[in-house]
Design an enzyme around this catalytic site. Structure first.
Site, PDB file in Angstrom:
ATOM      1  N   ASP A 839      38.658  -4.783  -8.094  1.00  0.00           N
ATOM      2  CA  ASP A 839      40.056  -4.818  -8.527  1.00  0.00           C
ATOM      3  C   ASP A 839      40.951  -4.022  -7.603  1.00  0.00           C
ATOM      4  OD1 ASP A 839      40.265  -6.573 -10.606  1.00  0.00           O
ATOM      5  OD2 ASP A 839      41.015  -5.090 -12.038  1.00  0.00           O
ATOM      6  N   ASP A1131      35.832  -1.948 -24.229  1.00  0.00           N
ATOM      7  CA  ASP A1131      34.441  -2.047 -24.668  1.00  0.00           C
ATOM      8  C   ASP A1131      34.347  -1.945 -26.189  1.00  0.00           C
ATOM      9  OD1 ASP A1131      35.297   0.583 -24.633  1.00  0.00           O
ATOM     10  OD2 ASP A1131      33.667   1.327 -23.373  1.00  0.00           O
TER      11      ASP A1131
END
Length: 1458
Positions: A839, A1131
């Site tokens: 990224d 998450d």
């Protein structure tokens, strides 16, 4: 009257009873543990049964330890007090049944030894029962009666102690002894000839009278003949050579008919009882086995010390002497002395109602057997003949309530038991010189046959209407009933001995654990039970004069009987009980061959006969030896094997050590005592069958059971504690509300309201935390079973996702090492694909992976050839040097230098690339910023084309940098993972996905197999979304000062969730089912994948398409597909949604950590990371999917509470901040906020505090934590509560109002050397100017000041400590936790000290807080004073009114009212 005996209670009584208490608690704990194991597998049922039997047998044995006593007799005192002429008459009963197995000359020696007692001979009568009906036995006693005329005066003149001629002449030769020996040998030869012939010839008898006597035997058989009674010596007529009278000697052979039941030895003894009653009718009876000769001629006097004591004799049935044996070899290899049965336990029973009757060496009171009997007369012989007839007992109580009792092969045990139940007592008499000595069997088969007969007889008592548990405990006493129950159930020892002798070794062969690991605290319960039982047994043996070797022989024979005599006896009793076989009585042989005797003397076991006993022994020996060899081999090669299977390995070794003599007899010996070949072959065959059955049970039957589950044994305790604690919490809240609702002042409200708020938050967080403790479980995987059951070619493909975002904070070489570690999994390489999401859009990261792809060609074969477990090169090369490692390290260092050079430059120069093709790739990066570029996808390795140096296929490696545009939301890590999910779906489309943080390398190459143990289980896999491994970190310092391992979040809580719907996803080290990300639990197919090569144009075009910014708008990606958006904690949010959709998860925690990562080692980074988590969790808590509403409905109530507990983590800042400041500020001004120590409410607060911390500590230690790390953990909980949670809460609120924007800061994986050194030393790093540290410094200063002021105030104010103790304690507790902060503020001078400006601001903040507190107090005091003044004024007006009313001025009252 002079005491003829003394009694002393054993000194070990108190120790015995204390040990009983502790041991019983351990047994209960073990049984509870085994019951919990049974819930996970039926394999534990046999073990539970074995342990129940062991527990019951142990309970029975403890009664013998309750009050053991020792006695001592004084026969000399007896002789001084009692005239020998006044001594009671004594009838001696000697039984024999087979002249071939019990040589008549041996029986004669026994009778002669008893005739030679130091006792008036005219008071002595010897009765010999010949149940063999043998003329030879009668002849032997005729000869003995003649020999007695010489032998008795010889013994008394010489003062002999050994008065058995057989025993005496074995060692004494010379002088008169030789002459006497000649006479004895002459007699012996005559008897021997008669035995050889089988009849008594005329050449060996004297006179017509004797000849006529033996004529009667013609036509007799041993099972069919009339009664024969012959008076061989009569005291009133016969005398020895010195003129002294001889004892009576009567030969009795009772009538035998095939149609009559003769009741074996008990029937013979009853005949002797009746015959003696008709003839001599002595008040005392001595029973002796035919081989049990008198070794102490004063034995009757020892017995009389009790029978002539009026205090004892009234209800004294018998005096039992220990059964001792002569001729036993040094180590008593067959444990024939039965020290526990004949001595140790007898002393224990003697402290209750007395020992049991053991069949020999016992003096009875005739009263106890059948009353007073009849007097002798001229017709005595005729009466005796009648009493010996078969028909005499019919219709009488003989054998039921009179005489020796029928109904059991062990007539001695049964008779003694019934006498005790009838109220009689007994005494154990154990003089220094053994009173009687007998012959023990010297042949293993005879020993085991004898024990089998005892087993059957004892069962006959246990399963009769006189069962000791029901009848004995009520009729004798509770403890005596337990002892008799222990004996009568002896045969049940076969259950634990056989189960433990076979099941654990068979399970060991196939690596199935049946006992706790060595690292499990429960292991020590088993170890204690085993060691304590054996040690107590050994100590008791040694205390009784035994040796360690004899003790070893005794416990070995206990095991031997447990797998032979006891199971065979149990089977025989069962067959008898259902009428398939009939009970029988086999006489134990007293004849031993010379070769057998020689082997016995050398201590060699004799297994030289074909016996089913030896088949069982050989089978057990072979099974244990096989499992021991296999177990040792596996322990040497398998990591964690010893920890997991040590108990079974030890048991196999213990049994094998006990079986050494059997291995010798099977394989090493060649003498007559070796095991016959046929027995050896049958044993090996049965052992092989058992091993095959073990394979079926433990392997074939469980080959699909690739994992097991065990519910925590603490569940009942957790739930009980939750109930009790909830009551205490409600009581505390009730008290706090009462205080708030009471007549209040401004000060009391301003204090009580925040504390109530803090208590409410604490109560809410505690309540939600209990869901995590409701049903914690532990799992275990069996990857070896998986490998045996599933062909590696059938393993599902795995796509590994690794995300990185900043090459400066996450060094590319660290990311490359992580990728290389998973490329080297012990997994088919053509089934692995590595996807790296960059990224940061950095060409340096791409270059690092290009270099790693080349290095992988050497690294992967190097790892597998050398069996390397740590396959991250970065980690491996820190410690490994030399040989091939050095060459490989040089290759790695070269690669590392190239990548770091590119990182320093900020670009990849042409001097670093290997080809023009690579140079073209990097040209595309020119002018592309990291936040604005198209998607970049590069296939670096293609398994269909690329191979390592050994020619093996390499995994796929694909670099992905998704499209980034300033106008498009990228959703941080969740967005990157979703792009990888879509890209991988178009390329490799593996059914399993592994997500890893860039620094979390593989520490166990078998981790995919552990995950597959669940994914390939049909019972689990349909709704299994993911398998979460714990997040574990490397390089933490000793005490983990920043609590980076977060043990409760990553280890303790996941086990709690795993017992409900499964653990949460923690962002890394997690294997997903692709279906869960792209489907629902009911869906059966995956997203369609491409069949074309990865590098093909069509595949890459599709991959670029799904990696673009425009792909997701208008789809369900991030809402109901893939990783979920809407929270910085993607998450947590993803795992939560999956559980709400009906998916489940599993927590997999193998003994070797599957993955290891890098934790932040800088306090500011730790607090920043936790602040980001706090904001992300609040985003879930205050969304439409709030766990308290949405979660409890969609998942379950408990799962919803678990997620709510974590979603509201940030609310910890409320109680921590309030309790960290308010009580301390109140303490400074002497304002009490909590109950006094003398107030009962104080103990409620103490209970709440200490049980919370105590439970937390116990859970932490049970999860392999340490005290040091637990202290760090709770300290960091406070620090995070004051900083991360507080700032995170503020940031979330500002963001909600649109004042602040959401952001994602990457946690740095880079640390300076100086910081690293401080961390290793355990020193906190405060070396940056952070607002976090301002708050910490202020709270630390407030608490230190309040502690100093509080101590001074409490010391000078009466009752100060009583009133302010709780606040003092809180200040001291916080101060203790703040010690590193004080060091950083005032004591340290290194780079980690608190910056001066932060210290100043903290002190100023403290001053401001103190002043504001003082102002509040002053204003509250002023307000309180004004109210008091008004109250006083109103009171004075009321007083004046009373005076005016008395004066009649009522109008003023109206005026006052106005």
């Amino acid at each position: 009257m002079t005491a003829f005996h003394a009694l002393r209670v054993t000194r070990h009584v108190l120790l015995n009873r204390a040990h009983m208490l502790v041991y019983s608690l351990a047994i209960l704990a073990l049984l509870r543990h085994r019951l919990s194991c049974l819930l996970s597998s039926s394999l534990f049922l046999p073990l539970l049964l074995a342990e129940l039997v062991l527990a019951l047998m142990w309970v029975g044995s403890q009664a013998t330890r309750w009050r053991p006593v020792r006695r001592h007799e004084f026969p000399d005192r007896l002789l001084r007090e009692v005239d020998p002429a006044a001594l009671p008459a004594l009838d001696v009963f000697i039984c024999t049944a087979d002249p071939h197995r019990e040589p008549p000359i041996s029986v004669v020696s026994t009778a002669l030894s008893a005739m030679a007692f130091d006792y008036p001979p005219d008071r002595l009568s010897i009765y010999v029962s010949d149940d063999g009906g043998s003329a030879v036995t009668l002849f032997a006693f005729m000869e003995a009666s003649r020999f007695a005329r010489y032998w008795l005066p010889f013994c008394k003149e010489k003062g002999l102690l050994d008065r058995s001629p057989e025993a005496y002449f074995q060692s004494n030769i010379g002088g008169d002894s030789d002459k006497m020996k000649v006479m004895y040998e002459s007699m012996k030869e005559k008897v021997g000839r008669a035995i050889e012939r089988g009849y008594v010839g005329n050449d060996v008898v004297f006179g017509a009278g004797e000849r006529g006597l033996f004529e009667k035997w013609k036509g007799f058989t041993r099972h069919d003949h009339p009664s024969v009674i012959q008076v061989l010596l009569q005291s009133s007529k016969d005398s020895d050579i010195t003129g002294n009278s001889l004892p009576n000697l009567i030969y009795v052979s009772r009538e035998k008919r095939p149609t009559s039941n003769h009741h074996f030895k008990a029937g013979a003894l009853n005949v002797l009882t009746r015959v003696s009653s008709a003839m001599s009718n002595a008040p005392l009876i001595l029973t002796l086995d035919c081989d049990m000769y008198c070794n102490n001629p004063r034995a009757p006097l020892h017995a009389l010390c009790y029978f002539l004591d009026p205090a004892v004799s009234a209800d004294l049935a018998f005096v039992q002497f220990p059964q001792c044996f002569h001729g036993i070899n040094e180590n008593d290899i067959y444990a024939c002395e039965f020290k526990r049965l004949f001595r140790i336990n007898s002393r224990g029973m003697d402290g209750l109602r007395g020992p049991n009757y053991v069949g020999t060496g016992c003096f009875f009171s005739r009263r106890s057997l059948h009353g007073t009997g009849s007097s002798a007369s001229e017709s005595a012989l005729q009466k005796a003949v009648e009493a010996a007839a078969c028909s005499f007992e019919l219709g009488t109580k003989w054998g039921s309530s009179i005489g020796f009792r029928y109904g059991s092969l062990v007539e001695d045990f049964y008779t003694g038991y019934r006498l005790h139940c009838e109220g009689w007592k007994s005494v154990f008499c154990d003089p220094a010189r053994p009173a009687f000595l007998g012959d023990g069997p010297k042949n293993l088969n005879d020993v085991l046959s004898q024990s089998k007969r005892w087993c059957v007889g004892l069962y006959e008592v246990a399963f009769s209407r006189f069962n000791p548990i029901t009848f004995g405990t009520t009729k004798a006493s509770f403890l005596m009933g337990l002892i008799y129950a222990h004996y009568s159930c002896w045969g049940t020892w076969c259950v634990p001995v056989t189960v433990y002798g076979l099941l654990p070794p068979l399970a060991l062969m196939y690596q199935t654990p049946l006992f706790p690991k060595v690292s499990d605290p429960w292991f020590f319960v088993y170890a204690y039970l085993f060691t304590a039982a054996y040690c107590q047994d050994l100590v008791e043996f040694l205390a009784d004069g035994a040796t360690i070797r004899r003790w070893w022989s005794d416990q070995r024979m206990w095991l031997t009987r447990g797998v032979t005599s006891f199971p065979f006896g149990t089977i025989q009793f069962g067959l008898n009980h259902i009428g398939i076989s009939a009970p029988g009585f086999n006489v134990t042989s007293k004849v031993t061959e010379e070769e057998q005797i020689e082997r016995y003397e050398r201590g060699v076991l004799d297994l030289g006969v074909e016996s089913p006993f030896f088949v069982a022994l050989g089978t057990v020996a072979v099974v244990n030896l096989s499992s021991l060899v296999v177990g040792i081999a596996r322990a040497a090669t398998t990591e964690g094997f010893l920890d997991e299977l040590f108990a079974q390995l030890f048991l196999s070794g213990f049994v094998a050590a006990n079986c050494w003599a059997i291995y010798e007899a099977m394989f090493l010996r060649s003498d007559g005592g070796r095991m016959p070949r046929s027995v050896t072959v049958i044993s090996l065959t049965i052992a092989g069958l058992l091993l095959f059955m073990g394979y079926l049970v433990f392997h074939m039957a469980t080959h699909t059971a690739f994992h097991s589950l065990q519910v925590s044994r603490l569940v009942p305790f957790n739930r009980a504690h939750a109930l009790l604690y909830s009551v205490a919490v409600l009581a505390a809240l009730h008290r706090r509300l009462d205080a708030l609702l009471a007549p209040a002042t401004l000060l009391s409200i301003s204090v009580s309201l925040p504390i109530l708020l803090a208590d409410l938050v604490l109560a809410f967080m505690w309540l939600t935390d209990q869901a995590l403790r409701w049903r914690p479980v532990r799992r275990r995987e069996f990857p070896d079973r998986l490998a045996l059951s599933v062909d590696p070619k059938d393993f599902p493909a795995i796509d590994v996702f690794i995300c990185t975002a900043d090459p400066h904070r996450e060094p590319p070489m660290s990311v490359a090492s992580t990728a290389l570690s998973v490329m080297a999994f012990d997994y088919p390489t053509d089934r692995i694909s590595i996807y790296v999401s960059d990224d940061g859009g950095s060409e340096v990261t791409l270059f690092a992976f290009m270099e790693a792809s080349r290095f992988a060609r050497y690294w992967l074969p190097f790892c597998k050839e050398n069996g390397i477990v740590v396959r991250s090169p970065e980690v491996y090369f820190r410690s490994s040097n030399g040989g091939d490692s050095e060459k490989m390290k040089m290759m790695y260092q070269t690669m590392k230098e190239k990548v770091e050079t590119a990182l320093e430059r900020g670009y990849v120069g042409n001097d670093l690339v290997s080809s023009q093709e690579e140079a073209e790739v990097f040209k595309r990066w020119k002018g592309l910023p990291s936040h604005d570029h198209p998607s970049m996808i590069q296939v670096l390795l293609d398994t269909s084309k690329d191979t390592d140096i050994m020619g093996n296929a390499l995994p796929n490696v694909i670099y992905v940098s998704r499209e980034k545009r300033p106008t498009s939301p990228h959703h941080f890590k969740a967005g990157a993972l979703n792009v990888l999910t879509r890209v991988s779906s178009t390329m490799s489309n593996g059914p399993m996905i592994l997500t890893l943080d860039c620094d979390t390398y593989s520490n166990d190459p078998r981790s995919p197999l552990h995950a597959l143990c669940y994914f390939l289980d049909p019972a689990v896999s349909p709704d299994l979304a993911f398998v979460q491994f714990p997040q574990i970190f490397q390089g933490l310092n000793k005490n983990d000062i920043y609590a980076c391992e977060v043990k409760r979040l990553y280890t303790i809580n996941p086990r709690g969730k795993d017992g409900l719907g499964g653990p949460n996803y923690v962002g890394t080290a997690c294997y997903f089912s692709r279906r869960s990300l792209q489907g629902t639990p009911s869906s059966t197919s995956l997203a369609p994948g491409a069949n074309d090569p990865l590098s093909s144009e069509s595949v890459l075009r599709k991959a670029h398409e799904v990696a673009s910014c425009t792909y997701e708008p208008g789809t369900k990606w991030g809402s109901s597909i893939g990783f979920r958006y809407g929270s910085l904690s993607e998450d947590y949010h993803t795992g939560y949604h999956l559980h709400c959709e009906g998916w489940k998860s599993v927590f997999c925690y193998p003994s070797r950590p599957a993955f290891l990562g890098d934790a932040p080692k800088n306090l500011n980074d730790v607090l920043s990371q936790r602040k980001r988590w706090c904001v992300g969790l609040f985003e879930v808590a205050f969304s439409r999917c709030c766990p308290l509403t949405f979660g409890t409905m969609k998942a379950s109530l408990l799962v919803g509470l678990c997620y709510a507990h974590e979603a509201f983590w940030g609310s910890w800042c409320i109680p921590i901040t309030i309790y960290g400041l308010l009580p301390q500020l109140a303490l400074i001004y002497g304002i009490p906020l909590f109950p006094k120590v003398s107030d009962p409410w104080f103990y409620l607060y103490a209970y709440l505090f200490f049980t919370t911390y105590g439970q937390d500590l116990l859970e932490f230690l049970a999860a392999d934590g340490t005290m040091g790390r637990w202290w760090s953990d709770q300290r960091m909980w406070m620090i995070i509560g004051l900083t991360s949670y507080l700032f995170g809460t503020v940031q979330f609120v500002l963001k909600k109002f649109g004042i602040s924007a959401q952001g994602f800061n990457v946690t740095s994986k880079v640390m300076e050397d100086e910081q690293s050194k401080r961390y290793e030393k355990g020193a906190f790093d405060f070396g940056v100017g952070s607002p976090f540290f301002v708050v910490l410094g202020m709270v630390a200063t407030v608490n230190l000041s309040s502690l100093v002021v509080g101590i001074a105030r409490a010391a000078t104010m009466e009752g100060g400590f009583d009133e302010l103790f709780v606040q003092l304690f809180l200040s001291a507790f916080v101060t203790a936790n703040c010690w590193p902060i004080y060091e950083a503020m005032f004591l340290r001078s290194d780079g980690g000290k608190l910056p001066g400006n932060v210290t100043v601001i903290s002190l100023v903040s403290f001053t401001a807080t103190d002043i504001s507190s003082s102002t509040i107090e002053e204003n509250a005091a002023w307000f309180h004073n004004q109210v008091a003044i008004l109250d006083i004024g109103e009171q004075r007006i009321d007083e004046r009114m009373i005076v005016l009313e008395m004066a009649g001025l009522q109008d003023l009252s109206e005026r006052k009212a106005t």
